[in-house]
Design a protein around this motif. Sequence first.
Motif, PDB file in Angstrom:
ATOM      1  N   ALA A 169       0.795  -1.231   0.000  1.00 16.95           N
ATOM      2  CA  ALA A 169       0.000   0.000   0.000  1.00 16.95           C
ATOM      3  C   ALA A 169       0.825   1.277   0.000  1.00 16.95           C
ATOM      4  N   ILE A 170       2.064   1.218   0.485  1.00 17.84           N
ATOM      5  CA  ILE A 170       2.846   2.436   0.680  1.00 17.84           C
ATOM      6  C   ILE A 170       3.157   3.127  -0.638  1.00 17.84           C
ATOM      7  N   TRP A 171       3.147   2.355  -1.758  1.00 11.91           N
ATOM      8  CA  TRP A 171       3.497   2.883  -3.075  1.00 11.91           C
ATOM      9  C   TRP A 171       2.528   3.961  -3.544  1.00 11.91           C
ATOM     10  N   PHE A 172       1.252   3.864  -3.158  1.00  7.91           N
ATOM     11  CA  PHE A 172       0.295   4.886  -3.596  1.00  7.91           C
ATOM     12  C   PHE A 172      -0.140   5.812  -2.470  1.00  7.91           C
ATOM     13  N   ILE A 173       0.007   5.380  -1.200  1.00  6.82           N
ATOM     14  CA  ILE A 173      -0.367   6.258  -0.088  1.00  6.82           C
ATOM     15  C   ILE A 173       0.552   7.474  -0.034  1.00  6.82           C
ATOM     16  N   VAL A 174       1.866   7.239  -0.194  1.00 10.01           N
ATOM     17  CA  VAL A 174       2.837   8.336  -0.082  1.00 10.01           C
ATOM     18  C   VAL A 174       2.645   9.385  -1.181  1.00 10.01           C
ATOM     19  N   PRO A 175       2.644   9.000  -2.477  1.00  2.62           N
ATOM     20  CA  PRO A 175       2.462  10.044  -3.502  1.00  2.62           C
ATOM     21  C   PRO A 175       1.101  10.723  -3.435  1.00  2.62           C
ATOM     22  N   LEU A 176       0.077  10.008  -2.980  1.00  3.22           N
ATOM     23  CA  LEU A 176      -1.241  10.618  -2.856  1.00  3.22           C
ATOM     24  C   LEU A 176      -1.188  11.801  -1.905  1.00  3.22           C
ATOM     25  N   TYR A 177      -0.641  11.586  -0.727  1.00  3.69           N
ATOM     26  CA  TYR A 177      -0.587  12.666   0.254  1.00  3.69           C
ATOM     27  C   TYR A 177       0.300  13.812  -0.214  1.00  3.69           C
ATOM     28  N   ARG A 178       1.432  13.473  -0.810  1.00  2.00           N
ATOM     29  CA  ARG A 178       2.356  14.529  -1.233  1.00  2.00           C
ATOM     30  C   ARG A 178       1.747  15.392  -2.337  1.00  2.00           C
ATOM     31  N   LYS A 179       0.748  14.856  -3.040  1.00  2.00           N
ATOM     32  CA  LYS A 179       0.144  15.600  -4.130  1.00  2.00           C
ATOM     33  C   LYS A 179      -1.064  16.417  -3.690  1.00  2.00           C
ATOM     34  N   VAL A 180      -1.843  15.924  -2.721  1.00  2.45           N
ATOM     35  CA  VAL A 180      -3.153  16.541  -2.461  1.00  2.45           C
ATOM     36  C   VAL A 180      -3.249  17.323  -1.164  1.00  2.45           C
ATOM     37  N   ILE A 181      -2.255  17.245  -0.265  1.00  2.00           N
ATOM     38  CA  ILE A 181      -2.350  18.014   0.986  1.00  2.00           C
ATOM     39  C   ILE A 181      -1.179  18.977   1.118  1.00  2.00           C
ATOM     40  N   GLY A 182      -1.380  19.992   1.958  1.00  5.50           N
ATOM     41  CA  GLY A 182      -0.305  20.922   2.234  1.00  5.50           C
ATOM     42  C   GLY A 182       0.528  20.466   3.416  1.00  5.50           C
ATOM     43  N   LEU A 183      -0.131  20.245   4.564  1.00  5.79           N
ATOM     44  CA  LEU A 183       0.586  19.828   5.765  1.00  5.79           C
ATOM     45  C   LEU A 183      -0.212  18.843   6.612  1.00  5.79           C
ATOM     46  N   SER A 184      -1.503  19.100   6.776  1.00  8.00           N
ATOM     47  CA  SER A 184      -2.322  18.248   7.640  1.00  8.00           C
ATOM     48  C   SER A 184      -2.857  17.040   6.874  1.00  8.00           C
ATOM     49  N   THR A 185      -2.694  15.857   7.471  1.00  2.00           N
ATOM     50  CA  THR A 185      -3.253  14.629   6.914  1.00  2.00           C
ATOM     51  C   THR A 185      -4.740  14.755   6.672  1.00  2.00           C
ATOM     52  N   TYR A 186      -5.416  15.480   7.539  1.00  2.00           N
ATOM     53  CA  TYR A 186      -6.869  15.513   7.549  1.00  2.00           C
ATOM     54  C   TYR A 186      -7.442  16.487   6.514  1.00  2.00           C
ATOM     55  N   GLU A 187      -6.544  17.184   5.822  1.00  2.00           N
ATOM     56  CA  GLU A 187      -6.955  17.966   4.659  1.00  2.00           C
ATOM     57  C   GLU A 187      -7.488  17.037   3.565  1.00  2.00           C
ATOM     58  N   TYR A 188      -6.882  15.850   3.454  1.00  2.00           N
ATOM     59  CA  TYR A 188      -7.368  14.867   2.481  1.00  2.00           C
ATOM     60  C   TYR A 188      -8.812  14.483   2.777  1.00  2.00           C
ATOM     61  N   PHE A 189      -9.118  14.266   4.055  1.00  2.00           N
ATOM     62  CA  PHE A 189     -10.467  13.872   4.450  1.00  2.00           C
ATOM     63  C   PHE A 189     -11.484  14.957   4.081  1.00  2.00           C
ATOM     64  N   GLU A 190     -11.084  16.226   4.221  1.00  2.00           N
ATOM     65  CA  GLU A 190     -11.988  17.310   3.867  1.00  2.00           C
ATOM     66  C   GLU A 190     -12.187  17.384   2.356  1.00  2.00           C
ATOM     67  N   LYS A 191     -11.105  17.238   1.593  1.00  2.00           N
ATOM     68  CA  LYS A 191     -11.224  17.298   0.138  1.00  2.00           C
ATOM     69  C   LYS A 191     -12.083  16.157  -0.393  1.00  2.00           C
ATOM     70  N   ARG A 192     -12.024  15.030   0.299  1.00  2.00           N
ATOM     71  CA  ARG A 192     -12.782  13.863  -0.166  1.00  2.00           C
ATOM     72  C   ARG A 192     -14.217  13.851   0.368  1.00  2.00           C
ATOM     73  N   PHE A 193     -14.406  14.236   1.649  1.00  2.00           N
ATOM     74  CA  PHE A 193     -15.737  14.065   2.252  1.00  2.00           C
ATOM     75  C   PHE A 193     -16.259  15.279   3.021  1.00  2.00           C
ATOM     76  N   GLY A 194     -15.545  16.396   3.013  1.00  2.00           N
ATOM     77  CA  GLY A 194     -16.077  17.585   3.666  1.00  2.00           C
ATOM     78  C   GLY A 194     -15.520  17.826   5.064  1.00  2.00           C
ATOM     79  N   THR A 195     -15.995  18.901   5.692  1.00  2.00           N
ATOM     80  CA  THR A 195     -15.428  19.367   6.962  1.00  2.00           C
ATOM     81  C   THR A 195     -15.714  18.429   8.129  1.00  2.00           C
ATOM     82  N   VAL A 196     -16.873  17.773   8.154  1.00  2.00           N
ATOM     83  CA  VAL A 196     -17.186  16.879   9.276  1.00  2.00           C
ATOM     84  C   VAL A 196     -16.170  15.749   9.348  1.00  2.00           C
ATOM     85  N   ALA A 197     -15.851  15.155   8.197  1.00  2.00           N
ATOM     86  CA  ALA A 197     -14.868  14.066   8.169  1.00  2.00           C
ATOM     87  C   ALA A 197     -13.504  14.558   8.619  1.00  2.00           C
ATOM     88  N   ARG A 198     -13.143  15.781   8.210  1.00  2.00           N
ATOM     89  CA  ARG A 198     -11.831  16.316   8.590  1.00  2.00           C
ATOM     90  C   ARG A 198     -11.726  16.493  10.102  1.00  2.00           C
TER      91      ARG A 198
END
Length: 523
Positions: A91-120
């Motif tokens: 799994a590490i092969w796609f988890i790492v580039p995914l985060y480096r591409k779609v978030i600035g600093l917080s992991t939970y920015e991904y959750f907001e982009k995917r499912f909104g503020t409640v998930a974040r």
Amino acid sequence: MKPVLGVIDYTIIIAVLLITLYFGLRYARNQNSTQSYFAAKGRVPAWAIGMSLLATLISSVTFLGYPGEGYSNNWILLVQGLMVPIVLLGAIWFIVPLYRKVIGLSTYEYFEKRFGTVARYYSSIAFVLRQFSGMGTVFFLLAVALSNMTGGNTFAIIIVTGLIIIAVNLMGGIEAVIWLDVFQGFMLFASGIVCLVVLLFSIKGGPAEIWNVASAGGRTGFGPYDLNFTKLTFIVMAINGMFYAIQKYGTDQTVVQRYLTAKTDKAAIRASLLGISLTVPVWTLFMFIGTCLFVYYKQHPLPGSVNPNGVFPYFIITQLPTGVVGFILSAMISAAICSLSADLNSLAAVGVEDYYKKISPNRPDKQYLKGGRIMVVVSGLLSMGIGMLYTSIGNEGVLGVVFTLYAIFSGGIVGIFLLGLFSARANRQGINIAIIVCVIFTAYAFLTSTPVGTGESKTLLLDLGKYNFTHHKLMLGVYSHLVVIVVGYVASLFFPKPVLDKNLLYSGWRENSRQEKLEAEQV
């Protein structure tokens, strides 16, 4: 346990503490922006990040908790760690580039982009709760061990250690934390190997006797192996371990933040693989030390006042020579400092990105940097307070408690993450419903399985008779993830299919990978 530390031991310990502060001073001049303070702007090589990932996951819980478990039980609690490479190597092969591409600093920015503020904010709050419970445990273990070994006051030990950790973070940021992790990683390996070698040569009969006595005493193997979810079994730990691996390496800020510090995706992946490959041997080493301690104290009876969590410190202080004791205690202190430093920096990063910037947007970066440093101080003081609370009420079987708290504060986070990655149909409305159901389920399971009181007067927080949650608490975390996956997907079917950025999905990563491969072949 009678403290017997000599001048050389104290000199080594003080020297290591001064080296720790040096790392903070060494990188202080680089900390002039939030990106530098929390992500080091790609200044750290991959091998150092890998060592930092190791140190982030190795703390006093490993140094003291694993030997304590190896001494009092078999190796069943190691199963969780053994599942990490099995799950992540795929799994590490796609988890790492995914985060480096779609978030600035917080992991939970991904959750907001995917499912909104409640998930974040749900996932972010769950992370904060896990971190504070874990940090309090680290402070507790370190304080109790050092108090027994040096005669020092537990509160004083927590205060001194905590202030050093806060100082290192305030001055050097994540860059100082990572290089301190490298220093600590080598100390950890060296101290563990020294203790193991001493034990092997101290036990009459050597490795064969260790195996025979440990087997006869039920200290080998990973059982029980029966299919029973109501008690701690191999299958419970294996299933829990799979979700733990995804949660720690896929949704935990302390780990994901390390991915962001690397210069390139490939460097971040190499660092992750190095961290994964080193973590399991270290866990195994310290668990085996506990097994050896069980055999050693079968041959040399242990005073009745020493509990399982205190066996390893007792051995260190009574059987190792002056100087070696100081080195090992320094490694123990350093392990705690590194783990807690990483936790503090990550908590501050989440505080700035997920809360401060949302509450006060469009402020100068220097103001956010100042806010991050304030959060380091506040988080450090709160963690010290939790550690003091633990020392006041006492605690046995700390490793099991840590795993239980981690399961409770999981809160279905892995379920949200997996739906986000693999289901283009899952949407914000469905996940919000799933989160509500998950919270209700977690509260029900916790309340109907947690006893209060003592002796025969023990009662459950909420007794629903035959409807009580009777499975082992580690399964609570597993079920919470499954609840989110099932409810989240089914509920999403009642709402429109979302329009998504393909970079947020596993299928998008595969498409990009194929495209890059075709372009490379054409060149």
